[in-house]
Design a protein around this motif. Sequence first.
Motif, PDB file in Angstrom:
ATOM      1  N   GLN A   1       0.392   1.979   6.445  1.00  0.00           N
ATOM      2  CA  GLN A   1      -0.204   0.688   6.122  1.00  0.00           C
ATOM      3  C   GLN A   1      -1.460   0.910   5.299  1.00  0.00           C
ATOM      4  OE1 GLN A   1      -0.874  -1.418   9.847  1.00  0.00           O
ATOM      5  NE2 GLN A   1       0.921  -2.665   9.441  1.00  0.00           N
TER       6      GLN A   1
ATOM      7  N   GLN B   1      -5.111  -0.343   4.888  1.00  0.00           N
ATOM      8  CA  GLN B   1      -6.133  -1.045   5.661  1.00  0.00           C
ATOM      9  C   GLN B   1      -7.203  -1.608   4.740  1.00  0.00           C
ATOM     10  OE1 GLN B   1      -5.546  -1.461   8.867  1.00  0.00           O
ATOM     11  NE2 GLN B   1      -3.746  -0.155   8.711  1.00  0.00           N
TER      12      GLN B   1
ATOM     13  N   TYR C   1       3.613  -1.781   1.900  1.00  0.00           N
ATOM     14  CA  TYR C   1       2.616  -1.159   2.755  1.00  0.00           C
ATOM     15  C   TYR C   1       1.441  -2.069   3.070  1.00  0.00           C
ATOM     16  CZ  TYR C   1       5.216   2.831   0.927  1.00  0.00           C
ATOM     17  OH  TYR C   1       6.208   3.680   0.536  1.00  0.00           O
ATOM     18  N   TRP C   2       1.682  -3.366   3.127  1.00  0.00           N
ATOM     19  CA  TRP C   2       0.617  -4.307   3.457  1.00  0.00           C
ATOM     20  C   TRP C   2       0.046  -4.015   4.844  1.00  0.00           C
ATOM     21  CZ3 TRP C   2      -0.687  -7.283  -0.541  1.00  0.00           C
ATOM     22  CH2 TRP C   2       0.278  -7.610  -1.483  1.00  0.00           C
ATOM     23  N   GLY C   3      -1.260  -4.179   4.977  1.00  0.00           N
ATOM     24  CA  GLY C   3      -1.914  -4.122   6.273  1.00  0.00           C
ATOM     25  C   GLY C   3      -2.284  -5.525   6.706  1.00  0.00           C
TER      26      GLY C   3
END
Length: 124
Positions: A2, A4, A113-115
């Motif tokens: 992810q 951040q 890969y979104w956080g």
Amino acid sequence: VQLQASGGGLVQAGGSLRLSCTPSERTFSNYDMGWFRQAPGKEREFVATIRRSGGSTYYADSVKGRFTISRDNARNTVFLQMNSLKPEDTAVYSCGASRVALSGIYFARNYYYWGQGTQVTVSS
């Protein structure tokens, strides 16, 4: 994996904030890195992207001249410097990674890969 996002907060109109985006693991030097934002009741919208090759940058018209995206590949971090903030900039800001062609950089569906994002609130 992810990405951040951090650095959000509450700021008065006209103020500044600097957001950071760091992956939980792996390097993203070979990816385009983009910032998007989502206000309550609205769709996620494009803010800025920095390309993997050459570091070209692209901005939404609404933030052009006020926001600056940059990356430090040695630190594996992407930044979004936000100046002259306006109440309409209030949103959750998230970062994503992409390897899409140039024409696709403006669309959140092309990023991964979104956080959780970071909240930015601008008071009037």
